[in-house]
Design a protein around this motif. Structure first.
Motif, short mmCIF file in Angstrom:
data_model
loop_
_atom_site.label_atom_id
_atom_site.label_comp_id
_atom_site.label_asym_id
_atom_site.label_seq_id
_atom_site.Cartn_x
_atom_site.Cartn_y
_atom_site.Cartn_z
N ARG A 17 0.81 -1.22 0.00
CA ARG A 17 0.00 0.00 0.00
C ARG A 17 0.85 1.27 0.00
NH1 ARG A 17 -4.14 -0.94 4.75
NH2 ARG A 17 -2.77 -2.60 5.42
N GLY A 18 2.18 1.13 0.06
CA GLY A 18 3.07 2.28 0.01
C GLY A 18 3.26 2.98 1.33
N TYR A 19 2.95 2.33 2.44
CA TYR A 19 3.09 2.96 3.74
C TYR A 19 4.48 2.77 4.34
CZ TYR A 19 -1.97 3.44 3.62
OH TYR A 19 -3.25 3.77 3.28
N VAL A 20 5.23 1.80 3.85
CA VAL A 20 6.60 1.58 4.31
C VAL A 20 7.49 1.31 3.10
CG1 VAL A 20 5.96 0.65 6.58
CG2 VAL A 20 6.28 -0.90 4.67
N LYS A 21 8.77 1.57 3.28
CA LYS A 21 9.79 1.16 2.32
C LYS A 21 10.58 0.05 2.97
CE LYS A 21 10.36 5.48 -0.11
NZ LYS A 21 11.30 6.50 -0.56
N SER A 22 11.00 -0.90 2.15
CA SER A 22 11.68 -2.06 2.70
C SER A 22 12.96 -2.32 1.93
CB SER A 22 10.77 -3.28 2.63
OG SER A 22 11.42 -4.40 3.15
N THR A 23 14.00 -2.67 2.66
CA THR A 23 15.27 -3.08 2.07
C THR A 23 15.55 -4.48 2.58
OG1 THR A 23 16.04 -0.80 2.15
CG2 THR A 23 17.71 -2.50 1.87
N PHE A 24 15.96 -5.35 1.66
CA PHE A 24 16.22 -6.74 2.03
C PHE A 24 17.71 -7.01 1.89
CE2 PHE A 24 16.45 -11.32 1.10
CZ PHE A 24 15.84 -11.80 2.24
N SER A 25 18.33 -7.47 2.97
CA SER A 25 19.75 -7.77 2.93
C SER A 25 20.05 -8.86 3.95
CB SER A 25 20.56 -6.52 3.25
OG SER A 25 21.93 -6.81 3.29
N TRP A 26 20.76 -9.86 3.53
CA TRP A 26 21.23 -10.95 4.39
C TRP A 26 20.08 -11.55 5.21
CZ3 TRP A 26 26.53 -12.45 5.43
CH2 TRP A 26 27.44 -11.87 4.57
N GLN A 27 19.01 -11.91 4.52
CA GLN A 27 17.86 -12.59 5.11
C GLN A 27 17.13 -11.74 6.16
OE1 GLN A 27 16.66 -15.58 3.96
NE2 GLN A 27 18.21 -15.26 2.40
#
Length: 140
Positions: free
Chosen positions: A53-63
């Motif tokens: 829904r665009g309420y958070v930004k997420s970064t994925f790194s090392w599980q």
């Protein structure tokens, strides 16, 4: 996935209070390390819903998912949790100003015009000699 309202409120209140959230990509963990009473799978699914829904930004790194609130997310959570506009996440609060540094103790460094520390007096060649010394070609 059905998530009880108490768990949803616990996750949303933690996210609003801190402004950020770390979620390990582990669907079988019985609990989330920072939020009491929620499984890690519930937190993952709530983050996925907020991200779509665009309420958070997420970064994925090392599980691990590192989740940050957007301004739209702050407004949504403020309405969902019925919080007044004066309350803001910890990441949006101004940091306290740093205290003034200590005054330099002039006697420790040789006073106003004194030559400074002994290592600075003779340059970088003070410890070398012609007969030998440190560095290239200075062996015995």
């Amino acid at each position: 996935m059905f998530i009880p309202k108490s768990n949803r409120i616990a996750v949303f209140s933690y996210l609003f209070r801190e402004g950020v959230l770390v979620v390990k990509k582990d669907t079988v963990s019985p609990t989330h390390p920072h939020i009491e009473g929620c499984t890690n799978l519930e937190v993952l699914n709530l983050v996925k819903s907020l991200r779509s829904r665009g309420y958070v930004k997420s970064t994925f790194s090392w599980q691990h998912h590192y989740v940050y609130l957007t301004p739209e997310g702050i407004e949504y959570l403020r309405g969902y949790l019925a919080l007044p506009p004066e309350i803001v996440p910890a990441t949006h609060k101004k940091a306290a100003s740093r205290p003034d540094g200590r005054e330099r103790d002039e006697e420790r460094f040789g006073g106003e015009g004194g030559g400074g520390r002994p290592a600075f007096r003779g340059g970088d060649r003070e410890y070398r000699s012609r007969e030998g010394g440190f560095g290239r070609g200075g062996g015995m």
